[in-house]
Every structure is written in structure tokens, then in C-alpha cells.
Write a protein that holds these residues in place. Sequence first.
Motif, short mmCIF file in Angstrom:
data_model
loop_
_atom_site.label_atom_id
_atom_site.label_comp_id
_atom_site.label_asym_id
_atom_site.label_seq_id
_atom_site.Cartn_x
_atom_site.Cartn_y
_atom_site.Cartn_z
N LYS A 36 0.77 -1.30 0.15
CA LYS A 36 -0.17 0.10 0.13
C LYS A 36 0.81 1.32 0.07
O LYS A 36 0.18 2.30 -0.26
CB LYS A 36 -0.85 -0.03 1.16
CG LYS A 36 -1.98 -1.09 1.11
CD LYS A 36 -2.90 -0.83 2.50
CE LYS A 36 -4.19 -1.99 2.40
NZ LYS A 36 -4.89 -1.90 3.61
N PHE A 37 2.09 1.20 0.26
CA PHE A 37 2.72 2.39 0.61
C PHE A 37 4.31 2.17 0.17
O PHE A 37 5.13 3.25 0.46
CB PHE A 37 2.55 3.08 1.90
CG PHE A 37 3.08 2.38 2.99
CD1 PHE A 37 4.48 1.95 3.52
CD2 PHE A 37 2.11 1.45 3.93
CE1 PHE A 37 4.78 1.17 4.61
CE2 PHE A 37 2.52 0.70 4.93
CZ PHE A 37 3.67 0.55 5.46
N GLY A 38 4.80 1.37 -0.12
CA GLY A 38 6.21 1.24 -0.39
C GLY A 38 7.12 0.94 0.89
O GLY A 38 6.88 0.29 1.63
N THR A 39 8.43 1.42 0.72
CA THR A 39 9.17 1.53 1.96
C THR A 39 9.52 2.90 2.54
O THR A 39 9.73 3.75 1.84
CB THR A 39 10.57 1.00 1.38
OG1 THR A 39 10.59 -0.19 0.47
CG2 THR A 39 11.75 0.88 2.46
N CYS A 40 9.55 2.72 3.86
CA CYS A 40 9.70 4.14 4.64
C CYS A 40 10.64 3.58 5.78
O CYS A 40 10.56 2.62 6.34
CB CYS A 40 8.31 4.49 5.35
SG CYS A 40 7.29 4.97 3.90
N ALA A 41 11.64 4.68 6.12
CA ALA A 41 12.32 4.70 7.32
C ALA A 41 11.52 5.07 8.34
O ALA A 41 10.72 5.64 8.47
CB ALA A 41 13.34 5.80 7.12
N VAL A 42 11.98 4.16 9.45
CA VAL A 42 11.22 3.89 10.74
C VAL A 42 12.39 3.76 11.79
O VAL A 42 13.35 3.40 11.64
CB VAL A 42 10.04 2.86 10.98
CG1 VAL A 42 9.04 3.29 9.64
CG2 VAL A 42 10.57 1.38 10.56
N SER A 59 0.17 6.73 8.06
CA SER A 59 -1.22 6.27 8.65
C SER A 59 -1.39 4.98 7.97
O SER A 59 -1.65 4.63 6.66
CB SER A 59 -2.20 7.31 7.95
OG SER A 59 -3.54 6.95 8.04
N VAL A 60 -1.42 4.11 8.89
CA VAL A 60 -1.40 2.31 8.14
C VAL A 60 -2.77 1.93 8.85
O VAL A 60 -2.99 1.91 10.23
CB VAL A 60 -0.17 1.72 8.77
CG1 VAL A 60 -0.45 0.16 7.88
CG2 VAL A 60 0.91 2.25 8.39
N THR A 61 -3.46 1.16 8.26
CA THR A 61 -4.63 0.29 8.45
C THR A 61 -4.47 -0.71 9.24
O THR A 61 -3.49 -1.55 9.06
CB THR A 61 -5.68 0.09 7.19
OG1 THR A 61 -5.63 1.19 6.28
CG2 THR A 61 -6.73 -0.57 7.78
N VAL A 62 -4.99 -1.15 10.28
CA VAL A 62 -4.95 -2.34 11.08
C VAL A 62 -5.26 -3.46 10.22
O VAL A 62 -6.06 -3.56 9.60
CB VAL A 62 -5.80 -2.23 12.44
CG1 VAL A 62 -5.93 -3.80 12.96
CG2 VAL A 62 -5.56 -1.36 13.29
#
Length: 111
Positions: A36-42, A59-62
Motif C-alpha cells: 500500500k505504501f512502498g518503503t519508509c524509514a522507521v 497512517s496504516v490500516t490495522v
Amino acid sequence: MTFRTFKLAPPGWTGKDQRAAVRIVVDWEASVSAAKFGTCAVKVTDCTVRGCRIETNLSVTVGTFVRIAIPNFTDIQGWVAWSSPAAIGIDFAHPLPSKVLEYLIEQNDPF
């Protein structure tokens, strides 16, 4: 006549922590990715053999299936168990063996 006894779990609104594994505070740079959103640094801020907490403003859906890439390790897969504006909780698809968690802590210790 037989009687059955049921053990009731406390309601979720009591605010009691119902984790089934010991939470270990960590400070790991990582990345999270999903279709849904690709890759993100966390940043992973705590971890157990069953899941972890990730600081992110995504903003990620459960229920979203994600992959977490932790340096000096490999990808861990799981589902988003909860989401807030500042963090998400991940329930691992397969619990980590305790020795693997110990290895992760050792390899990612900043000291």
C-alpha cells in the motif's frame, strides 16, 4: 447435571497491558514496507518475540501486511495490530525464537 466454568478475560477498556511476551526497549533504525505504501524509514522502539512497536507518522490500516527490515538481520513479516498518529504495533507472522531476539539486541546495540 454438569456445570461449566468459564474464565473471562478482563475487558479491553480496563487499560491493562495484556502482552503475552516480555517487552524489551530498543532503539533500532529500520525500514517498513507494504504493497500500500512502498518503503519508509522507521525506528523500532520495543520488541518481543511476538511483535514490535514502530515509531512512524504513517497512517496504516490495522491488518495491513508489512515487512520490517532490521539492519544486521533480515526482513520480519507481520500485520499491523494497532495504529496511532505516532506509532504502529506489529504482530509478527511467526514468533521469533528467544535466541534470535537476543542476537538482534546484540547486533543492534549502539554501545
